[in-house]
Design a protein around this motif. Structure first.
Motif, PDB file in Angstrom:
ATOM      1  N   ARG A  54       1.015  -1.285  -0.024  1.00 19.36           N
ATOM      2  CA  ARG A  54       0.038   0.076   0.179  1.00 19.36           C
ATOM      3  C   ARG A  54       0.957   1.144  -0.144  1.00 19.36           C
ATOM      4  NH1 ARG A  54      -5.428   0.557   0.841  1.00 19.36           N
ATOM      5  NH2 ARG A  54      -5.328   2.778   1.632  1.00 19.36           N
ATOM      6  N   ASN A 375     -14.870   5.201   2.577  1.00 22.36           N
ATOM      7  CA  ASN A 375     -15.146   5.079   1.241  1.00 22.36           C
ATOM      8  C   ASN A 375     -16.556   4.699   0.986  1.00 22.36           C
ATOM      9  OD1 ASN A 375     -14.977   4.531  -1.483  1.00 22.36           O
ATOM     10  ND2 ASN A 375     -13.685   2.387  -1.310  1.00 22.36           N
ATOM     11  N   GLN A 379     -18.754   1.342   0.843  1.00 16.31           N
ATOM     12  CA  GLN A 379     -18.947   0.535   2.208  1.00 16.31           C
ATOM     13  C   GLN A 379     -20.404   1.030   2.714  1.00 16.31           C
ATOM     14  OE1 GLN A 379     -16.213  -1.429   1.380  1.00 16.31           O
ATOM     15  NE2 GLN A 379     -16.820  -1.763   3.501  1.00 16.31           N
ATOM     16  N   GLU A 400      -7.697  11.232   0.584  1.00 12.29           N
ATOM     17  CA  GLU A 400      -7.489   9.578   0.151  1.00 12.29           C
ATOM     18  C   GLU A 400      -5.919   9.334  -0.032  1.00 12.29           C
ATOM     19  OE1 GLU A 400      -7.981   6.692  -0.006  1.00 12.29           O
ATOM     20  OE2 GLU A 400      -9.962   6.435   0.407  1.00 12.29           O
ATOM     21  N   ASP A 451      -3.607  13.922   7.210  1.00  7.77           N
ATOM     22  CA  ASP A 451      -4.999  14.767   7.461  1.00  7.77           C
ATOM     23  C   ASP A 451      -4.901  15.961   8.348  1.00  7.77           C
ATOM     24  OD1 ASP A 451      -7.236  12.381   6.615  1.00  7.77           O
ATOM     25  OD2 ASP A 451      -5.250  11.517   7.215  1.00  7.77           O
ATOM     26  N   THR A 558     -22.645 -10.477   3.689  1.00  5.10           N
ATOM     27  CA  THR A 558     -21.517  -9.777   2.741  1.00  5.10           C
ATOM     28  C   THR A 558     -20.660  -9.727   4.086  1.00  5.10           C
ATOM     29  OG1 THR A 558     -22.655  -7.862   3.376  1.00  5.10           O
ATOM     30  CG2 THR A 558     -23.095  -8.671   1.375  1.00  5.10           C
ATOM     31  N   SER A 567     -12.452  -2.155   1.783  1.00  6.54           N
ATOM     32  CA  SER A 567     -12.195  -1.819   0.342  1.00  6.54           C
ATOM     33  C   SER A 567     -10.622  -1.639   0.173  1.00  6.54           C
ATOM     34  CB  SER A 567     -13.125  -0.634  -0.079  1.00  6.54           C
ATOM     35  OG  SER A 567     -12.550   0.474   0.512  1.00  6.54           O
ATOM     36  N   ASN A 638     -22.926  -3.674  -2.066  1.00  8.07           N
ATOM     37  CA  ASN A 638     -23.668  -2.789  -1.348  1.00  8.07           C
ATOM     38  C   ASN A 638     -24.725  -2.161  -2.326  1.00  8.07           C
ATOM     39  OD1 ASN A 638     -23.317  -2.933   1.414  1.00  8.07           O
ATOM     40  ND2 ASN A 638     -21.548  -1.850   1.138  1.00  8.07           N
TER      41      ASN A 638
HETATM   42  N1  LIG Z   1     -22.020  -4.823   2.612  1.00  7.79           N
HETATM   43  C1  LIG Z   1     -21.427  -4.639   3.763  1.00  7.79           C
HETATM   44  N2  LIG Z   1     -20.725  -3.538   4.085  1.00  7.79           N
HETATM   45  C2  LIG Z   1     -19.953  -3.064   4.859  1.00  7.79           C
HETATM   46  C3  LIG Z   1     -19.606  -4.193   6.100  1.00  7.79           C
HETATM   47  C4  LIG Z   1     -19.979  -5.412   5.581  1.00  7.79           C
HETATM   48  O1  LIG Z   1     -19.760  -6.291   6.514  1.00  7.79           O
HETATM   49  N3  LIG Z   1     -20.869  -5.747   4.772  1.00  7.79           N
HETATM   50  N4  LIG Z   1     -18.802  -3.825   6.928  1.00  7.79           N
HETATM   51  C5  LIG Z   1     -18.981  -2.469   7.645  1.00  7.79           C
HETATM   52  C6  LIG Z   1     -17.914  -2.113   8.825  1.00  7.79           C
HETATM   53  S1  LIG Z   1     -17.727  -3.338   9.652  1.00  7.79           S
HETATM   54  C7  LIG Z   1     -16.976  -1.208   8.457  1.00  7.79           C
HETATM   55  S2  LIG Z   1     -16.065  -0.925   9.961  1.00  7.79           S
HETATM   56  C8  LIG Z   1     -17.213  -0.364   7.527  1.00  7.79           C
HETATM   57  C9  LIG Z   1     -15.595   0.346   6.977  1.00  7.79           C
HETATM   58  O2  LIG Z   1     -15.994   1.350   6.029  1.00  7.79           O
HETATM   59  P1  LIG Z   1     -14.706   2.159   5.497  1.00  7.79           P
HETATM   60  O3  LIG Z   1     -13.796   2.340   6.781  1.00  7.79           O
HETATM   61  O4  LIG Z   1     -15.285   3.115   4.728  1.00  7.79           O
HETATM   62  O5  LIG Z   1     -13.919   1.195   4.490  1.00  7.79           O
HETATM   63  P2  LIG Z   1     -12.137   1.179   4.330  1.00  7.79           P
HETATM   64  O6  LIG Z   1     -12.163   0.430   3.146  1.00  7.79           O
HETATM   65  O7  LIG Z   1     -11.431   0.401   5.499  1.00  7.79           O
HETATM   66  O8  LIG Z   1     -11.644   2.471   4.393  1.00  7.79           O
HETATM   67  C10 LIG Z   1     -12.102   3.733   3.647  1.00  7.79           C
HETATM   68  C11 LIG Z   1     -10.927   4.566   3.030  1.00  7.79           C
HETATM   69  O9  LIG Z   1     -10.139   5.035   3.933  1.00  7.79           O
HETATM   70  C12 LIG Z   1      -8.830   5.176   3.274  1.00  7.79           C
HETATM   71  N5  LIG Z   1      -7.940   5.655   4.342  1.00  7.79           N
HETATM   72  C13 LIG Z   1      -7.053   4.520   4.994  1.00  7.79           C
HETATM   73  N6  LIG Z   1      -6.242   5.415   6.059  1.00  7.79           N
HETATM   74  C14 LIG Z   1      -6.476   6.797   5.822  1.00  7.79           C
HETATM   75  C15 LIG Z   1      -6.133   7.841   6.572  1.00  7.79           C
HETATM   76  O10 LIG Z   1      -5.099   7.894   7.373  1.00  7.79           O
HETATM   77  N7  LIG Z   1      -6.603   9.039   6.239  1.00  7.79           N
HETATM   78  C16 LIG Z   1      -7.645   9.177   5.185  1.00  7.79           C
HETATM   79  N8  LIG Z   1      -8.314  10.346   4.920  1.00  7.79           N
HETATM   80  N9  LIG Z   1      -8.181   8.087   4.577  1.00  7.79           N
HETATM   81  C17 LIG Z   1      -7.584   6.916   4.972  1.00  7.79           C
HETATM   82  C18 LIG Z   1      -8.659   4.129   2.618  1.00  7.79           C
HETATM   83  O11 LIG Z   1      -7.667   4.171   1.476  1.00  7.79           O
HETATM   84  C19 LIG Z   1      -9.989   3.731   1.963  1.00  7.79           C
HETATM   85  O12 LIG Z   1     -10.171   3.876   0.939  1.00  7.79           O
HETATM   86  O13 LIG Z   1     -17.808  -0.736   6.480  1.00  7.79           O
HETATM   87  C20 LIG Z   1     -18.935  -1.307   6.631  1.00  7.79           C
HETATM   88  N10 LIG Z   1     -19.709  -1.978   5.340  1.00  7.79           N
END
Ligand SMILES: Nc1nc2c(c(=O)[nH]1)N[C@H]1C(S)=C(S)[C@@H](COP(=O)(O)OP(=O)(O)OC[C@H]3O[C@@H](n4cnc5c(=O)[nH]c(N)nc54)[C@H](O)[C@@H]3O)O[C@H]1N2
Ligand SMILES: Nc1nc2c(c(=O)[nH]1)N[C@H]1C(S)=C(S)[C@@H](COP(=O)(O)OP(=O)(O)OC[C@H]3O[C@@H](n4cnc5c(=O)[nH]c(N)nc54)[C@H](O)[C@@H]3O)O[C@H]1N2
Ligand code: SF4
Ligand SMILES: [Mo]
Length: 665
Positions: A54, A375, A379, A400, A451, A558, A567, A638
């Motif tokens: 990464r 994201n 998500q 991002e 950030d 899922t 993601s 989703n």
């Molecule tokens: N269908 C379905 N959907 C789900 C889930 C599921 O089980 N099924 N699970 C859910 C759960 S449990 C969760 S916790 C959520 C997670 O949802 P998100 O937190 O939105 O998912 P991630 O893919 O971990 O991260 C999102 C983005 O943050 C960016 N990122 C990483 N580090 C940093 C940083 O330091 N600063 C910034 N600005 N960006 C950063 C990454 O590049 C990534 O693109 O999704 C939920 N969505």
């Protein structure tokens, strides 16, 4: 010359590992587990190792981008920040600060990531998200029952005679706990796994119980019924340390065990057996988070809590209703970072329904969305509506590391650093109680910035720069303030890399619960809620909506992917990822599906396409598609899920989802 430096995993995960990172010529070359870390013990998962990929990926975002006539153009930081700040000023003047929505999740466990809240509070207060896609229903449930959500310390597992893993995919999502399960088994503990999927943890269990998804609350009710019939409940706990037990008994009398068996699709003998196991103390229960992502998720966790309570497994070594460990996060002064007193206005949208709320917002309408650590296009449930909402807003700003589905929709994309490029400390309130320090190890590529730098720069331009006028050390000390009284300092954390936090190893040992009655509450006495337990079923089930179930007979889970945190990794795999549709054997038979067949999975909200694989011994009529996959690889899954909220309003219903499936050419 290569050096090995201690660091920490930033990912949103149960395990919050300590790292040994090899750095050579200002480049991260390898990420391994820290052998001296009490939980990690030298082993990490592929997601942790892939943080090297990464960090060094050629797909990293390196320069600020602005959308001009539909295309992204590189612009200078100066211009990007000036333009965003001036838009924010105008928005505040003309519509009020709540015309800005901050959409975020928890992609990075760094404590300084909480400074986003400080920025938005100082700006005057924006539209914020409440609830959690992840664990909201269960956290709220445990707050009703116990007053808070606490877990036993990891080593306490070795005091358990029986261990029940209830809907947690330990081998995949919580690998260091899996190591402990293997050890506990060796030492003689009995291991039971309750899960609709015969997952890798079920494979090492003494018994796997397959349950109809979403029916676990009823299953717990059936087990309590059997416990009471056999007179093996813990009378002492019930009489001295709980309230509302009579309400529970009355509710249990309203349903027969035969009905419970029919609805849960679990045989009566299994419930009898489990009643005996729970009464044979100490029995520890470890709930997962997938378990509560249903409309009835709050009641599911509350019924499992009730079973643990009735059997007297609360506050004893080797017991516990382990779901989350919020006492870890409560050790820090995150509130000081957020500076809430600066907030003048605020409005809240549910994180589940953020898209609908954006589309419906009046007074003020949403004029700008700022996304950090999330994201949402991939998500957040019901992607079609999320996409509509994000395209309807004048200005979308995304902070991002990569060009995600969300970043693609932005008007400004601001490139941010990865964990090894900035200093922070990391903890998770999910499992263990150790905090890890992560120094800055390498410089960021291109013009990527933390950030915190972005918030500070915008703050300067918006006239509240003094709120951000602190050094990194000062920020970190601010977050550690409450621990300094307990003798934990920033110097010590930097020196030792990992520190054990002073939390309760066996919560509720004194039977002093944080509820309003001070007791365990079978019926919650919390103000403003109807605190009765309910025998509730998922929204999308044949028990609640037979017409829908006739059209869409299969239940879609899922769950979390093996090799990616949500993601975050799909685009980094060596081989191009494919969307895999995993089906129970009975579906493959009924639809004549073979491994590798191309299929379409759909419901009224949308569809996805992918390749068949078979889930041996999965509960009949169950399909799984791992979450997180990007649009360009066939996602998002989703497209299919609903944005409904759980019964207590704070959780998602991501797994409460009926679909149909067919083979396509
Ligand atoms: N269908 C379905 N959907 C789900 C889930 C599921 O089980 N099924 N699970 C859910 C759960 S449990 C969760 S916790 C959520 C997670 O949802 P998100 O937190 O939105 O998912 P991630 O893919 O971990 O991260 C999102 C983005 O943050 C960016 N990122 C990483 N580090 C940093 C940083 O330091 N600063 C910034 N600005 N960006 C950063 C990454 O590049 C990534 O693109 O999704 C939920 N969505
Ligand atoms: N590899 C990997 N690890 C991760 C993550 C990741 O993305 N990838 N994400 C991290 C995050 S943010 C989270 S929230 C955690 C989640 O950690 P888990 O809770 O372990 O993960 P889930 O994938 O939500 O689902 C866990 C299990 O619940 C089962 N399940 C689903 N519905 C039901 C039900 O109705 N009843 C029962 N009994 N079982 C059910 C699924 O079959 C699955 O085996 O994992 C963390 N660790
Ligand atoms: S993702 Fe989880 S298990 Fe993997 S290295 Fe990070 S904290 Fe450890
Ligand atoms: Mo999560």
């Amino acid at each position: 010359m290569a050096v090995v430096v201690k660091s920490a995993c930033p990912l949103n995960c149960w395990d919050s590992c300590g790292f040994h990172v090899t750095v050579e010529n200002n480049k991260v070359v390898k990420v391994e587990g820290d052998p001296s870390h009490p939980i990690t013990k030298g082993k990490i998962c592929g997601r942790g190792r892939m943080l090297e990929t990464r960090t060094n990926s050629s797909e990293r975002l390196l320069y600020p981008l602005k959308r001009v006539n539909g295309e992204f153009q590189e612009i200078s930081w100066e211009r990007a920040l000036d333009e965003i700040a001036s838009k924010m000023s105008l928005i505040k003047e003309n519509y009020g600060s709540t015309a800005v929505l901050h959409s975020h999740d928890y992609a990075n466990n760094g404590v300084l990531k909480n400074l986003d809240q400080r920025f938005f509070n100082s700006y005057g207060g924006v539209t914020e998200l409440y609830g959690s896609l992840c664990w909201g229903a269960g956290i709220e449930a445990q707050k009703w029952d116990f007053g808070d959500a606490y877990s036993h310390e990891p080593e306490d597992i070795f005091n358990s005679k029986n261990i029940v893993i209830w809907g947690r995919n330990v081998a995949r999502t919580n690998m260091h706990f899996y190591e402990k399960l293997l050890e506990a088994k060796k030492r003689g503990a009995m291991l039971i796994v309750i899960d609709p999927i015969f997952n890798a943890t079920a494979k090492i269990a003494d018994k796997h119980i397959s349950v109809k998804p979403g029916m676990d609350g009823l299953l717990a009710a059936g087990i309590i019924k059997e416990m009471l019939r056999l007179n093996i409940e813990d009378r002492e706990f019930i009489e001295n340390h709980s309230t509302g037990f009579n309400d529970l008994v009355e509710l249990l009398n309203s349903i027969s065990l035969e009905k419970v068996s029919k609805m849960t699709e679990v045989p009566i003998e299994t419930m009898t057996e489990l009643a005996v196991v729970f009464a044979d103390k100490p029995t520890s229960t470890f709930m997962g988070l997938g378990l509560q992502r249903y409309r009835n998720g709050g009641n599911t966790i509350r019924f499992i809590d009730a079973l643990v309570a009735v059997s007297g497994n609360i506050g004893i070594a080797g017991g516990g209703a382990n779901y989350a460990n919020l006492q870890v996060g409560q050790s820090f002064d995150v509130g000081k970072l957020a500076f809430s007193s600066r907030k003048e206005n605020h409005r809240q949208f549910s994180i589940m329904k953020q898209a609908e709320e954006v589309l419906a917002a009046v007074d003020p309408e949403i004029k700008m969305i700022i996304v950090s650590c999330g994201n949402p296009l991939t998500q957040v449930p019901d992607s079609t509506v999320v996409e509509q909402a994000f395209s309807s807003v004048e200005t979308v700003v995304v902070l991002e590391q990569f060009m995600t589905d969300t970043a693609r929709m932005a008007d400004y994309v601001l490139p941010v650093t990865t964990a090894f490029e900035e200093e922070d400390f990391y903890y998770s309130s999910m499992y263990h109680h150790y905090v890890n320090y992560g120094p800055k190890l390498v410089s960021a590529p291109g013009e990527a910035k933390p950030d915190l730098w972005i918030w500070s720069q915008l703050a300067n331009r918006l006239g509240f720069g003094e709120d951000f006028n602190f050094t990194r050390d000062e920020w970190l000390e601010m977050a550690l303030h409450s621990l300094s009284q307990k003798g934990i300092s920033l110097e010590e954390l930097k020196e030792q890399s990992t520190i054990e936090l002073p939390v309760e190893p066996v919560p509720w040992q004194d039977r002093q619960f944080k509820t309003s009655s001070g007791k365990y509450e079978f019926t919650s006495l919390k103000n403003e809620v109807d605190g009765q337990l309910r025998l509730a079923v998922p929204e999308e089930s044949r028990w609640n909506n037979p017409d829908l179930a006739a059209r869409y007979p299969y239940q879609l889970l899922t769950i979390h992917p093996m090799r990616s945190n949500h993601s975050q990794n799909y685009h980094l795999f060596k081989a191009e990822p494919q969307l895999k549709v995993e089906v129970a054997e009975n579906i493959a038979e009924a639809k004549n599906l073979q491994i590798g067949d191309f299929v379409r999975v759909w419901n009224d909200r949308g569809e996805v396409r992918g390749y068949i694989s078979i889930l041996p011994k999965a509960h009949p009529d169950t399909i799984n598609i791992d979450e997180g996959i990007w649009k360009r690889f066939g996602g998002s899954v989703n497209n299919l899920t609903s944005s409904r909220e759980s019964d207590n309003g704070l959780g998602s219903t991501l797994y409460d989802c009926l679909v149909n499936i067919e083979k396509i050419k």
